[in-house]
Design a protein around this motif. Structure first.
Motif, PDB file in Angstrom:
ATOM      1  N   LEU A 239       0.855  -1.173   0.000  1.00 39.20           N
ATOM      2  CA  LEU A 239       0.000   0.000   0.000  1.00 39.20           C
ATOM      3  C   LEU A 239       0.895   1.228   0.000  1.00 39.20           C
ATOM      4  CD1 LEU A 239      -2.819  -0.649   2.668  1.00 39.20           C
ATOM      5  CD2 LEU A 239      -3.140  -0.393   0.200  1.00 39.20           C
ATOM      6  N   ARG A 240       0.383   2.316  -0.551  1.00 45.55           N
ATOM      7  CA  ARG A 240       1.092   3.585  -0.464  1.00 45.55           C
ATOM      8  C   ARG A 240       0.183   4.610   0.189  1.00 45.55           C
ATOM      9  NH1 ARG A 240       3.475   7.633  -5.105  1.00 45.55           N
ATOM     10  NH2 ARG A 240       1.243   8.071  -5.366  1.00 45.55           N
ATOM     11  N   LEU A 241       0.637   5.116   1.307  1.00 41.77           N
ATOM     12  CA  LEU A 241      -0.088   6.167   2.000  1.00 41.77           C
ATOM     13  C   LEU A 241       0.408   7.526   1.531  1.00 41.77           C
ATOM     14  CD1 LEU A 241      -0.105   4.797   5.662  1.00 41.77           C
ATOM     15  CD2 LEU A 241      -1.671   4.284   3.776  1.00 41.77           C
ATOM     16  N   SER A 242      -0.500   8.486   1.494  1.00 41.53           N
ATOM     17  CA  SER A 242      -0.155   9.856   1.149  1.00 41.53           C
ATOM     18  C   SER A 242      -0.546  10.784   2.286  1.00 41.53           C
ATOM     19  CB  SER A 242      -0.890  10.294  -0.118  1.00 41.53           C
ATOM     20  OG  SER A 242      -0.573   9.472  -1.215  1.00 41.53           O
ATOM     21  N   CYS A 243       0.213  11.831   2.428  1.00 40.05           N
ATOM     22  CA  CYS A 243      -0.093  12.865   3.419  1.00 40.05           C
ATOM     23  C   CYS A 243       0.070  14.216   2.733  1.00 40.05           C
ATOM     24  CB  CYS A 243       0.824  12.752   4.623  1.00 40.05           C
ATOM     25  SG  CYS A 243       0.595  14.075   5.849  1.00 40.05           S
ATOM     26  N   ALA A 244      -1.042  14.849   2.471  1.00 34.39           N
ATOM     27  CA  ALA A 244      -1.021  16.162   1.834  1.00 34.39           C
ATOM     28  C   ALA A 244      -0.965  17.247   2.902  1.00 34.39           C
ATOM     29  CB  ALA A 244      -2.265  16.341   0.971  1.00 34.39           C
ATOM     30  N   ALA A 245      -0.001  18.139   2.757  1.00 38.90           N
ATOM     31  CA  ALA A 245       0.201  19.190   3.748  1.00 38.90           C
ATOM     32  C   ALA A 245      -0.133  20.549   3.164  1.00 38.90           C
ATOM     33  CB  ALA A 245       1.643  19.178   4.229  1.00 38.90           C
ATOM     34  N   SER A 246      -0.850  21.341   3.936  1.00 35.89           N
ATOM     35  CA  SER A 246      -1.120  22.715   3.545  1.00 35.89           C
ATOM     36  C   SER A 246      -0.697  23.637   4.686  1.00 35.89           C
ATOM     37  CB  SER A 246      -2.608  22.915   3.236  1.00 35.89           C
ATOM     38  OG  SER A 246      -3.393  22.624   4.374  1.00 35.89           O
TER      39      SER A 246
ATOM     40  N   VAL B 183       6.919   5.167  13.122  1.00 25.91           N
ATOM     41  CA  VAL B 183       7.143   4.299  11.965  1.00 25.91           C
ATOM     42  C   VAL B 183       8.289   4.823  11.106  1.00 25.91           C
ATOM     43  CG1 VAL B 183       6.139   3.377   9.844  1.00 25.91           C
ATOM     44  CG2 VAL B 183       4.731   3.564  11.916  1.00 25.91           C
ATOM     45  N   ALA B 184       8.198   6.090  10.722  1.00 21.76           N
ATOM     46  CA  ALA B 184       9.202   6.661   9.827  1.00 21.76           C
ATOM     47  C   ALA B 184       9.119   8.174   9.892  1.00 21.76           C
ATOM     48  CB  ALA B 184       8.983   6.181   8.396  1.00 21.76           C
ATOM     49  N   ALA B 185      10.163   8.806   9.390  1.00 26.75           N
ATOM     50  CA  ALA B 185      10.159  10.266   9.306  1.00 26.75           C
ATOM     51  C   ALA B 185      11.042  10.695   8.157  1.00 26.75           C
ATOM     52  CB  ALA B 185      10.638  10.899  10.610  1.00 26.75           C
TER      53      ALA B 185
ATOM     54  N   ARG C 129      11.232  -2.593   4.467  1.00 24.11           N
ATOM     55  CA  ARG C 129       9.895  -2.850   3.903  1.00 24.11           C
ATOM     56  C   ARG C 129       9.154  -1.547   3.575  1.00 24.11           C
ATOM     57  NH1 ARG C 129       6.032  -5.179   6.893  1.00 24.11           N
ATOM     58  NH2 ARG C 129       6.827  -4.374   8.876  1.00 24.11           N
ATOM     59  N   PHE C 130       9.357  -0.533   4.397  1.00 27.86           N
ATOM     60  CA  PHE C 130       8.670   0.750   4.212  1.00 27.86           C
ATOM     61  C   PHE C 130       9.670   1.797   3.726  1.00 27.86           C
ATOM     62  CE2 PHE C 130       5.045   0.216   7.577  1.00 27.86           C
ATOM     63  CZ  PHE C 130       4.722  -1.013   7.005  1.00 27.86           C
ATOM     64  N   THR C 131       9.197   2.680   2.866  1.00 28.78           N
ATOM     65  CA  THR C 131      10.017   3.778   2.375  1.00 28.78           C
ATOM     66  C   THR C 131       9.189   5.042   2.337  1.00 28.78           C
ATOM     67  OG1 THR C 131      11.287   2.257   0.975  1.00 28.78           O
ATOM     68  CG2 THR C 131      11.460   4.614   0.498  1.00 28.78           C
ATOM     69  N   SER C 132       9.738   6.115   2.896  1.00 32.60           N
ATOM     70  CA  SER C 132       9.060   7.399   2.851  1.00 32.60           C
ATOM     71  C   SER C 132       9.717   8.293   1.809  1.00 32.60           C
ATOM     72  CB  SER C 132       9.111   8.081   4.222  1.00 32.60           C
ATOM     73  OG  SER C 132       8.255   9.211   4.255  1.00 32.60           O
TER      74      SER C 132
ATOM     75  N   ASP D 111       7.239  14.834  -2.219  1.00 28.24           N
ATOM     76  CA  ASP D 111       7.051  15.529  -3.482  1.00 28.24           C
ATOM     77  C   ASP D 111       6.741  16.970  -3.108  1.00 28.24           C
ATOM     78  OD1 ASP D 111       6.121  16.721  -5.818  1.00 28.24           O
ATOM     79  OD2 ASP D 111       5.237  14.858  -6.550  1.00 28.24           O
ATOM     80  N   ASN D 112       7.774  17.807  -3.157  1.00 32.74           N
ATOM     81  CA  ASN D 112       7.598  19.193  -2.728  1.00 32.74           C
ATOM     82  C   ASN D 112       6.635  19.963  -3.635  1.00 32.74           C
ATOM     83  OD1 ASN D 112       9.442  20.097  -0.333  1.00 32.74           O
ATOM     84  ND2 ASN D 112      10.653  18.633  -1.495  1.00 32.74           N
ATOM     85  N   ALA D 113       6.595  19.610  -4.891  1.00 40.44           N
ATOM     86  CA  ALA D 113       5.694  20.307  -5.821  1.00 40.44           C
ATOM     87  C   ALA D 113       4.234  20.087  -5.436  1.00 40.44           C
ATOM     88  CB  ALA D 113       5.951  19.846  -7.243  1.00 40.44           C
ATOM     89  N   LYS D 114       3.968  18.923  -4.865  1.00 40.04           N
ATOM     90  CA  LYS D 114       2.600  18.595  -4.466  1.00 40.04           C
ATOM     91  C   LYS D 114       2.380  18.758  -2.967  1.00 40.04           C
ATOM     92  CE  LYS D 114       1.811  15.268  -8.200  1.00 40.04           C
ATOM     93  NZ  LYS D 114       1.432  13.878  -8.545  1.00 40.04           N
ATOM     94  N   ASN D 115       3.424  19.167  -2.248  1.00 41.43           N
ATOM     95  CA  ASN D 115       3.325  19.267  -0.780  1.00 41.43           C
ATOM     96  C   ASN D 115       2.786  17.978  -0.177  1.00 41.43           C
ATOM     97  OD1 ASN D 115       4.365  21.844  -0.385  1.00 41.43           O
ATOM     98  ND2 ASN D 115       2.388  22.813  -0.770  1.00 41.43           N
ATOM     99  N   THR D 116       3.310  16.878  -0.649  1.00 42.35           N
ATOM    100  CA  THR D 116       2.809  15.567  -0.228  1.00 42.35           C
ATOM    101  C   THR D 116       3.965  14.664   0.172  1.00 42.35           C
ATOM    102  OG1 THR D 116       0.880  15.749  -1.676  1.00 42.35           O
ATOM    103  CG2 THR D 116       1.490  13.541  -0.938  1.00 42.35           C
ATOM    104  N   VAL D 117       3.739  13.943   1.250  1.00 34.78           N
ATOM    105  CA  VAL D 117       4.681  12.940   1.729  1.00 34.78           C
ATOM    106  C   VAL D 117       4.036  11.575   1.538  1.00 34.78           C
ATOM    107  CG1 VAL D 117       5.939  12.076   3.740  1.00 34.78           C
ATOM    108  CG2 VAL D 117       5.646  14.525   3.416  1.00 34.78           C
ATOM    109  N   TYR D 118       4.854  10.600   1.176  1.00 36.88           N
ATOM    110  CA  TYR D 118       4.352   9.256   0.916  1.00 36.88           C
ATOM    111  C   TYR D 118       5.006   8.240   1.845  1.00 36.88           C
ATOM    112  CZ  TYR D 118       2.941  11.513  -3.427  1.00 36.88           C
ATOM    113  OH  TYR D 118       2.391  12.376  -4.345  1.00 36.88           O
ATOM    114  N   LEU D 119       4.283   7.185   2.114  1.00 35.57           N
ATOM    115  CA  LEU D 119       4.835   6.034   2.822  1.00 35.57           C
ATOM    116  C   LEU D 119       4.498   4.797   1.997  1.00 35.57           C
ATOM    117  CD1 LEU D 119       6.343   5.085   5.387  1.00 35.57           C
ATOM    118  CD2 LEU D 119       4.094   4.560   6.368  1.00 35.57           C
ATOM    119  N   GLN D 120       5.491   4.278   1.314  1.00 39.09           N
ATOM    120  CA  GLN D 120       5.331   3.059   0.541  1.00 39.09           C
ATOM    121  C   GLN D 120       5.549   1.875   1.466  1.00 39.09           C
ATOM    122  OE1 GLN D 120       4.465   2.570  -2.783  1.00 39.09           O
ATOM    123  NE2 GLN D 120       4.397   0.405  -2.216  1.00 39.09           N
ATOM    124  N   MET D 121       4.549   1.027   1.569  1.00 40.54           N
ATOM    125  CA  MET D 121       4.615  -0.113   2.482  1.00 40.54           C
ATOM    126  C   MET D 121       4.559  -1.402   1.680  1.00 40.54           C
ATOM    127  SD  MET D 121       2.112   1.277   5.520  1.00 40.54           S
ATOM    128  CE  MET D 121       0.635   1.087   4.528  1.00 40.54           C
ATOM    129  N   ASN D 122       5.620  -2.177   1.745  1.00 41.23           N
ATOM    130  CA  ASN D 122       5.705  -3.445   1.033  1.00 41.23           C
ATOM    131  C   ASN D 122       5.823  -4.600   2.020  1.00 41.23           C
ATOM    132  OD1 ASN D 122       5.774  -1.991  -1.416  1.00 41.23           O
ATOM    133  ND2 ASN D 122       8.020  -1.842  -1.329  1.00 41.23           N
TER     134      ASN D 122
END
Length: 127
Positions: free
Chosen positions: A18-25, A48-50, A67-70, A73-84
């Motif tokens: 799964l890939r989680l997204s975190c959109a920041a404003s 979990v991660a930072a 297993r997890f990678t954070s 994407d600064n252009a989208k102001n979004t952080v991701y957590l790829q969970m494998n």
């Protein structure tokens, strides 16, 4: 005011991804480090991660290393957590959080050190 919105949770089978997204404003200097935490029923919220928005500071809990990678994407102001390679013990509500980056070599792992929180997204891994 910093606002964080997570998405991407769901139900997945053991070994899935799964890939989680975190959109920041409203990003400010006191939200330069983004953390991921999770909380399973009856348990404390755990780190979990930072990752910093520059990508230069990263940290992972031993339980998810490899297993997890954070990523950011600064252009989208979004952080991701790829969970494998997900395991049943990864089942939890996952939260993203933000705090000030005081030192690129120091990553807070305690929830109380984070100033801003998202609402959380449920991840369920079925066996």
């Amino acid at each position: 005011q910093v606002q964080l919105v997570e998405s991407g949770g769901g139900l997945v089978q053991v070994g899935g991804s799964l890939r989680l997204s975190c959109a920041a404003s409203g990003r400010t200097r006191d939200s330069e480090l983004m953390g991921w935490f999770r909380q399973a029923p009856g348990k404390d919220r755990e780190f979990v991660a930072a990752i910093s928005w520059s990508g230069r500071s990263t940290s992972y809990a031993d339980s998810v290393k490899g297993r997890f990678t954070s990523s950011v994407d600064n252009a989208k102001n979004t952080v991701y957590l790829q969970m494998n390679s997900l395991k049943p013990e990864d089942t939890a509500v996952y939260y993203c959080a933000a705090t000030i980056l005081l030192n690129i070599n120091y990553v807070p792992v305690v929830p109380s050190e984070y100033n801003y929180w998202g609402q959380g997204t449920q991840v369920t891994v079925s066996s």
